[in-house]
Design an enzyme around this catalytic site. Structure first.
Site, PDB file in Angstrom:
ATOM      1  N   GLU A  27      61.444  70.798 105.864  1.00  0.00           N
ATOM      2  CA  GLU A  27      61.052  71.031 104.474  1.00  0.00           C
ATOM      3  C   GLU A  27      59.545  70.832 104.274  1.00  0.00           C
ATOM      4  O   GLU A  27      58.920  71.504 103.440  1.00  0.00           O
ATOM      5  CB  GLU A  27      61.849  70.131 103.527  1.00  0.00           C
ATOM      6  CG  GLU A  27      63.356  70.361 103.547  1.00  0.00           C
ATOM      7  CD  GLU A  27      63.763  71.801 103.257  1.00  0.00           C
ATOM      8  OE1 GLU A  27      62.962  72.538 102.636  1.00  0.00           O
ATOM      9  OE2 GLU A  27      64.865  72.203 103.662  1.00  0.00           O
ATOM     10  N   HIS A  51      57.795  74.077 104.877  1.00  0.00           N
ATOM     11  CA  HIS A  51      57.752  74.925 103.678  1.00  0.00           C
ATOM     12  C   HIS A  51      56.668  74.442 102.721  1.00  0.00           C
ATOM     13  O   HIS A  51      55.895  75.243 102.179  1.00  0.00           O
ATOM     14  CB  HIS A  51      59.099  74.859 102.952  1.00  0.00           C
ATOM     15  CG  HIS A  51      60.201  75.595 103.619  1.00  0.00           C
ATOM     16  ND1 HIS A  51      60.100  76.902 104.016  1.00  0.00           N
ATOM     17  CD2 HIS A  51      61.468  75.202 103.947  1.00  0.00           C
ATOM     18  CE1 HIS A  51      61.250  77.288 104.560  1.00  0.00           C
ATOM     19  NE2 HIS A  51      62.085  76.276 104.534  1.00  0.00           N
TER      20      HIS A  51
END
Length: 623
Positions: A407, A410
């Site tokens: 994550e 991202h």
């Protein structure tokens, strides 16, 4: 003593199921700070009212867009300003809702925004048809004349590329108005699955009773106790099966929406409508499915290794998440996870690492599960003038460490793109989005393997990495094949019931896992697994996990081998946003996704890991 007793009772009451807490029992430092978006709800309401007051002004541009470059620029800048603030408004409501999906207040705020945006879309329906009413050369002349239009050139060019799929102004208004009901199936799905579907209570082998929430199931499926895994799997999936008709209707409604929009815009299929605007050939999707099916023997080799390490006579689906090395339980606190992730990312340079550290320390991340919280994990970088946010459900497994790294990939792509590109060019496509996330997973694995000497821990890590090949390359392609199949069925005029969806999913699942050959036995109740996959509501998203994984393997190899310019090219890729088409961005970074080379390299890397595992196993067996 009384005070201590009260304290213990408070702790007991705060911990609800399988270690899951109420949100108010979690330390603030481990919760994201949404006041960075808006100080409070009053500030949000004021911002919303301001946007609503501005929206009707879009109509002042009607009839002027092809008259002068100045008028075109003014309209696009006005729309950009509204879109940027609208995204921020929506993110605030959606992430507040994700904190506790049982609380309907923020869902209601979100729904009010959807109505507002639909109304604006109707008012702005004239924009595209009006621009497309002239030849591209007119718009090209405007761009040369007005420097401010340069940031809109790609979007304008894309609009003309898709001209045959554009509609008249009245038709665009109708389609825009239909956005009021689009996403309803997904909204119902999320609310029902995460907030309202009752969780079964199970009795484990030690006679303890637990409520089998999604978080509890995810933890139990990694239990070394096979009997407990059996209990958890049967109860969890049979509970889903009790609602298969409901889940079937939700997914069927979602697929019909995709097809309605595709047909309205005169595309040949829903998959073409999803991929074509992003300049992704449908052949790339199909090639992935075909290549994975051709390489199922490599996947079956992985399953055979899993069976060997578990020491079971028959490998079952419920064994796939179980620890394969005895007495090795890869558990890490959040503090340990931070250290590992930060050190693994060192090859990307100080700015990258310092920004990740900032994300950790300045509350960009919502760390732990709490009652009612949305399951899974995501990064949201849509608030252009703020910073990205991350939702996690950290349970101290190595998988959670990997998820954190994923994550953050991202988040860093959003951070660099928003920092480098103007708002109209900051939005990268999903095709490249998963490259940044899986790239980080490669670096984390490489870091872990380099720093481990013990054979058992190394085996555990190697198998965990192989599980990543399973989960990202094979499993996501399995999902992609299912998604393609169910859209094709509806396009043929066939309805999708819960039973039919389970039949389709079960057949694909059994093929991938070699059920007929007994490579891995799929119990009948597993066929309902499709109902637990939220990505099926995201319109041909999942294949990009697989393509991105193959791309990131190639790019990470260049960085780890210290290839000259590799880091600089990769950071430039992260900073590019949507300034170019995804295939071109990846070519500039050093990988060509129109060839089979990235996929072939990924399978070679997988076989290399399996060779290493088998070498260690053979050595251990000779002792």
């Amino acid at each position: 003593m009384k005070r201590l007793l009260l304290l213990n009772m408070a702790i007991f009451l705060a911990i609800t199921v399988f270690g899951q807490k109420e949100r108010n029992a979690i330390d603030d430092k481990d919760k994201w700070n949404l006041s960075h978006l808006y100080q409070n709800e009053k500030a949000w309401e004021e911002a919303r009212d301001k946007v609503v007051a501005e929206m009707p002004k879009i109509e002042q541009f009607k009839g002027k867009l092809t008259k002068s470059s100045a008028d075109l620029l003014a309209c696009l800048e006005f729309s950009t300003k509204l879109d940027k603030e609208a995204s921020r408004l929506f993110i605030y409501t959606s992430m507040n809702s994700d904190q506790d999906t049982r609380d309907s207040k923020f869902m209601a705020m979100q729904q009010s925004l959807e109505q507002i945006f639909a109304d604006f879309g109707t008012k702005a329906a004239f924009v595209n048809p009006e621009i497309l009413s002239v030849d591209w050369k007119v718009i090209e002349g405007f761009i040369k004349e007005q420097k401010g239009l340069a940031v809109y050139e790609k979007d304008l060019h894309d609009m003309f590329k898709q001209k045959e799929h554009s509609l008249s102004e009245p038709e665009e208004r109708i389609l825009s108005r239909s956005s009021m009901i689009s996403g309803v199936a997904n909204d119902i799905y999320g609310t029902f699955k995460d907030a309202e579907m009752p969780a079964p209570e199970v009795t484990l082998s030690d006679n303890s009773k637990i409520k089998l929430t999604a978080s509890a199931f995810n933890k139990l499926r990694t239990s070394p106790n096979r009997a407990d895994r059996q209990i958890a799997f049967e109860a969890f999936w049979k509970n889903f099966n009790n609602y298969k008709a409901t889940y079937g209707q939700m997914l069927y409604g979602n697929v019909k929406e995709h097809i309605y929009r595709a047909q309205s815009r005169k595309y040949g299929s829903a998959i073409e409508a999803s991929l074509s605007p992003k300049d992704i050939p449908v052949a790339v999707y199909q090639s992935l499915v075909d290549n994975v099916n051709k390489n199922l023997p490599a996947f079956h080799r992985y399953l055979a290794i899993k069976k060997r390490m578990l020491g079971v006579d028959t490998l079952k689906y419920l064994d796939l998440y179980a620890p394969v090395v005895k007495n090795v339980d890869l558990k890490y606190t959040y503090a340990e996870a931070q250290k590992m992730v930060l050190e693994s990312l060192a090859p990307l340079g100080s700015e990258y690492v310092n920004t990740v550290n900032k994300a950790i320390n300045e509350r960009w991340i919502d760390v732990y599960p709490n009652t009612g919280k949305r399951s899974g994990a995501y990064s949201n970088g849509g608030a252009f003038d703020v910073h990205p946010y991350i939702l996690m459900n950290f349970n101290e497994s190595y998988s959670d460490v990997s998820t954190m790294s994923h994550e953050l990939g991202h988040t860093m792509q959003s951070y660099f793109s928003n920092k480098t590109q103007p708002y109209p060019l900051s939005h990268y496509t999903t095709f490249v989005a998963e490259v940044a996330s899986t790239f980080n997973e490669v670096l984390l694995f490489n870091y872990m393997i380099k720093n481990v000497k013990d054979d058992d821990i190394k085996l555990s890590l190697l198998m965990n990495w192989l599980d990543g090949f399973k989960g990202t390359l094979f499993r996501q392609t399995q999902f992609a094949e299912f998604e393609q199949k169910i859209h094709e069925e509806v396009e043929k005029g066939n309805p999708l019931t819960g039973d039919y969806l389970s039949e389709i999913y079960g057949n694909i699942l059994k093929k991938y896992y070699g059920n007929t050959q007994k490579t891995c036995v799929i119990d009948n109740y597993i066929k309902i697994e499709w109902a637990n996959i939220p990505h099926f509501y995201m319109n041909f998203y999942v294949y990009q996990y697989s393509t991105s994984f193959t791309a990131s393997m190639s790019l990470a190899e260049k960085v780890m081998n210290k290839e000259p310019g590799a880091v600089e090219k990769y950071l430039k890729f992260l900073s590019a946003g949507g300034s170019n088409y995804p295939i071109n961005l990846l070519k500039s970074a050093g990988v060509d996704m129109t060839t089979s080379v990235p996929f072939e390299k990924t399978i070679q890397a997988m076989n290399k890991v399996m060779d290493e595992i088998e070498t260690i196993l053979n050595k251990k067996e000779k002792r």
